[in-house]
Structure formats: structure tokens, C-alpha cells
Scaffold this motif. Structure first.
Motif, PDB file in Angstrom:
ATOM      1  N   ARG A  55       0.713  -1.286   0.067  1.00  0.00           N
ATOM      2  CA  ARG A  55       0.031   0.143   0.087  1.00  0.00           C
ATOM      3  C   ARG A  55       0.905   1.245   0.023  1.00  0.00           C
ATOM      4  O   ARG A  55       0.626   2.426  -0.768  1.00  0.00           O
ATOM      5  CB  ARG A  55      -1.088   0.001   1.138  1.00  0.00           C
ATOM      6  N   LEU A  56       2.107   1.072   0.619  1.00  0.00           N
ATOM      7  CA  LEU A  56       3.027   2.350   0.860  1.00  0.00           C
ATOM      8  C   LEU A  56       3.347   2.673  -0.607  1.00  0.00           C
ATOM      9  O   LEU A  56       3.610   3.683  -1.418  1.00  0.00           O
ATOM     10  CB  LEU A  56       4.107   2.092   1.798  1.00  0.00           C
ATOM     11  N   GLU A  57       3.695   1.505  -1.534  1.00  0.00           N
ATOM     12  CA  GLU A  57       4.265   1.603  -2.929  1.00  0.00           C
ATOM     13  C   GLU A  57       2.960   2.021  -3.841  1.00  0.00           C
ATOM     14  O   GLU A  57       3.398   2.969  -4.766  1.00  0.00           O
ATOM     15  CB  GLU A  57       4.565   0.224  -3.597  1.00  0.00           C
ATOM     16  N   GLU A  58       1.791   1.957  -3.503  1.00  0.00           N
ATOM     17  CA  GLU A  58       0.757   2.386  -4.267  1.00  0.00           C
ATOM     18  C   GLU A  58       0.233   3.502  -4.047  1.00  0.00           C
ATOM     19  O   GLU A  58      -0.376   4.479  -4.628  1.00  0.00           O
ATOM     20  CB  GLU A  58      -0.426   1.317  -4.276  1.00  0.00           C
ATOM     21  N   ALA A  59       0.456   4.030  -2.866  1.00  0.00           N
ATOM     22  CA  ALA A  59      -0.100   5.517  -2.474  1.00  0.00           C
ATOM     23  C   ALA A  59       0.698   6.633  -3.042  1.00  0.00           C
ATOM     24  O   ALA A  59       1.827   6.621  -3.341  1.00  0.00           O
ATOM     25  CB  ALA A  59       0.140   5.728  -0.936  1.00  0.00           C
ATOM     26  N   ALA A  60      -0.040   7.668  -3.612  1.00  0.00           N
ATOM     27  CA  ALA A  60       0.478   8.764  -4.273  1.00  0.00           C
ATOM     28  C   ALA A  60       1.204   9.836  -3.601  1.00  0.00           C
ATOM     29  O   ALA A  60       2.010  10.535  -3.909  1.00  0.00           O
ATOM     30  CB  ALA A  60      -0.709   9.107  -5.422  1.00  0.00           C
ATOM     31  N   THR A  61       0.454  10.232  -2.418  1.00  0.00           N
ATOM     32  CA  THR A  61       0.683  11.663  -1.844  1.00  0.00           C
ATOM     33  C   THR A  61       1.396  11.292  -0.354  1.00  0.00           C
ATOM     34  O   THR A  61       0.809  10.090   0.156  1.00  0.00           O
ATOM     35  CB  THR A  61      -0.433  12.558  -1.862  1.00  0.00           C
ATOM     36  N   GLY A  62       1.777  12.287   0.423  1.00  0.00           N
ATOM     37  CA  GLY A  62       2.167  12.280   1.702  1.00  0.00           C
ATOM     38  C   GLY A  62       0.933  11.854   2.457  1.00  0.00           C
ATOM     39  O   GLY A  62       0.962  11.079   3.485  1.00  0.00           O
ATOM     40  N   GLU A  63      -0.307  12.487   2.213  1.00  0.00           N
ATOM     41  CA  GLU A  63      -1.292  12.027   3.142  1.00  0.00           C
ATOM     42  C   GLU A  63      -2.036  10.675   2.745  1.00  0.00           C
ATOM     43  O   GLU A  63      -2.153  10.177   3.693  1.00  0.00           O
ATOM     44  CB  GLU A  63      -2.575  13.159   2.515  1.00  0.00           C
ATOM     45  N   ASP A  64      -1.733  10.312   1.648  1.00  0.00           N
ATOM     46  CA  ASP A  64      -1.995   8.887   1.578  1.00  0.00           C
ATOM     47  C   ASP A  64      -1.244   7.933   2.015  1.00  0.00           C
ATOM     48  O   ASP A  64      -1.429   6.935   2.813  1.00  0.00           O
ATOM     49  CB  ASP A  64      -1.750   8.271   0.028  1.00  0.00           C
ATOM     50  N   HIS A  65       0.074   8.168   2.078  1.00  0.00           N
ATOM     51  CA  HIS A  65       1.142   7.352   3.047  1.00  0.00           C
ATOM     52  C   HIS A  65       0.778   7.415   4.501  1.00  0.00           C
ATOM     53  O   HIS A  65       0.889   6.456   5.197  1.00  0.00           O
ATOM     54  CB  HIS A  65       2.432   7.888   2.910  1.00  0.00           C
ATOM     55  N   LEU A  66       0.243   8.750   4.932  1.00  0.00           N
ATOM     56  CA  LEU A  66       0.102   8.566   6.505  1.00  0.00           C
ATOM     57  C   LEU A  66      -1.166   7.828   6.686  1.00  0.00           C
ATOM     58  O   LEU A  66      -1.480   7.099   7.613  1.00  0.00           O
ATOM     59  CB  LEU A  66      -0.308  10.090   6.824  1.00  0.00           C
TER      60      LEU A  66
END
Length: 171
Positions: A55-66
Motif C-alpha cells: 500500500r505504501l508503494e501504491e500511495a500517491a501522496t504524503g497524505e495517502d502514506h499517512l
């Protein structure tokens, strides 16, 4: 959410397979429940770690990572709480009580660490991942594995053939 429900379902199934209610608990019930609890915990833990990486690899933004690491922390804390609760409900034979207590305490240690990070309210995924990379987390995971292996050895010394999946992979 799926992890908690799957774990709870497995615990219900394990309890339902207990046999004749009038016969009282048997050693086989204890070993079956212990194996299912430990096996499920290790498999779910491995799956959560895998899902975090994907999911971290797929997340696009910093907010998504959080958002991804927040879900991981929540799910991990729920898993560890479920494991601790399940282990507390078991009534081990006297010769396994100390080893099981040490195993339970190791899981509790991991739970405490995850809850501390989850509740700290870090503003970024970078800070959360930095915390998760600290030696305390590696040490707690190693402690859980060692205590699992100790309990596995004690179970085997008593003549039971139960696989607690201490390495995270069922045999």
C-alpha cells in the motif's frame, strides 16, 4: 477491520470445536486453541506487514502514506490485543503456564509499542515509519519469536505435536 473479524471468527470456531460441554476442558482443547491462536496471529502479522509495503508503494501522496500507516497501526494494535486476549483466556497445564505467560507478555510488549506510536499522533508517515524502525520494535518482535520458540519447546517436551508457527509460516 477484516483482520479483527477473521481472527475473532477463528477464535469462535476454535471454541466451538471444544467437544462435549459436560466433559470439561481437555488438554487437546488447550493445545488446539493455542495452536490456532498462535498460527493465526503470526500469519495475520505477516500479512499486515506485507500489506503495508504494498500500500505504501501504491500511495500517491504524503497524505495517502499517512492514511496507510495509520490503518496499519490500528490493525496491528487490534491484532495484538486480540492475541493477548485469546492467550489470557487459555488455561494451560501447570508445566506450560510460565512459558505461556512469557509468550503472552511478549505479545503485550508489541501491543504496548504499537499503541504508543498510534496514540502519539505523528503528523507524517515518515515519522511513523521512523518510529516503527527503531530497535525497540525489532527487539519486541524477536522477543515474541523467542518466547514462541520456548513455548513450542515446552509443548513438545510434554509430548504434544502442536505447531505454533513461530517463524510466521505454517508447516
Amino acid at each position: 477491520m477484516r483482520v479483527r473479524h477473521a481472527f475473532a471468527l477463528l477464535l469462535v470456531v476454535a471454541a466451538a470445536c471444544g467437544g462435549n460441554a459436560d466433559a470439561g476442558p481437555s488438554a487437546d482443547d488447550y493445545f488446539t486453541k493455542l495452536q490456532r491462536t498462535s498460527e493465526t496471529a503470526h500469519i495475520q502479522e505477516r500479512g499486515l506487514n506485507r500489506d503495508l509495503r504494498v500500500r505504501l508503494e501504491e500511495a500517491a501522496t504524503g497524505e495517502d502514506h499517512l492514511a496507510v500507516v495509520t490503518v496499519f497501526l490500528d490493525q496491528s494494535a487490534r491484532l495484538y490485543q486480540d492475541v493477548v486476549d485469546a492467550l489470557r483466556q487459555l488455561d494451560p497445564p501447570p508445566e506450560l503456564a510460565a512459558a505461556q505467560q512469557a509468550y503472552l507478555e511478549a505479545w503485550q510488549g508489541q501491543l504496548n509499542l504499537f499503541v504508543k506510536v498510534r496514540d502519539a499522533g505523528f503528523p507524517s508517515s515518515v515519522l511513523v515509519l521512523k518510529e516503527l524502525g527503531r530497535p525497540a520494535f525489532r527487539d519486541a518482535a524477536k522477543e515474541t519469536k523467542v518466547r514462541c520458540e520456548d513455548l513450542q519447546a515446552a509443548v513438545e517436551a510434554g509430548g504434544s505435536r502442536v505447531d505454533l508457527v513461530c517463524d510466521g509460516r505454517p508447516s
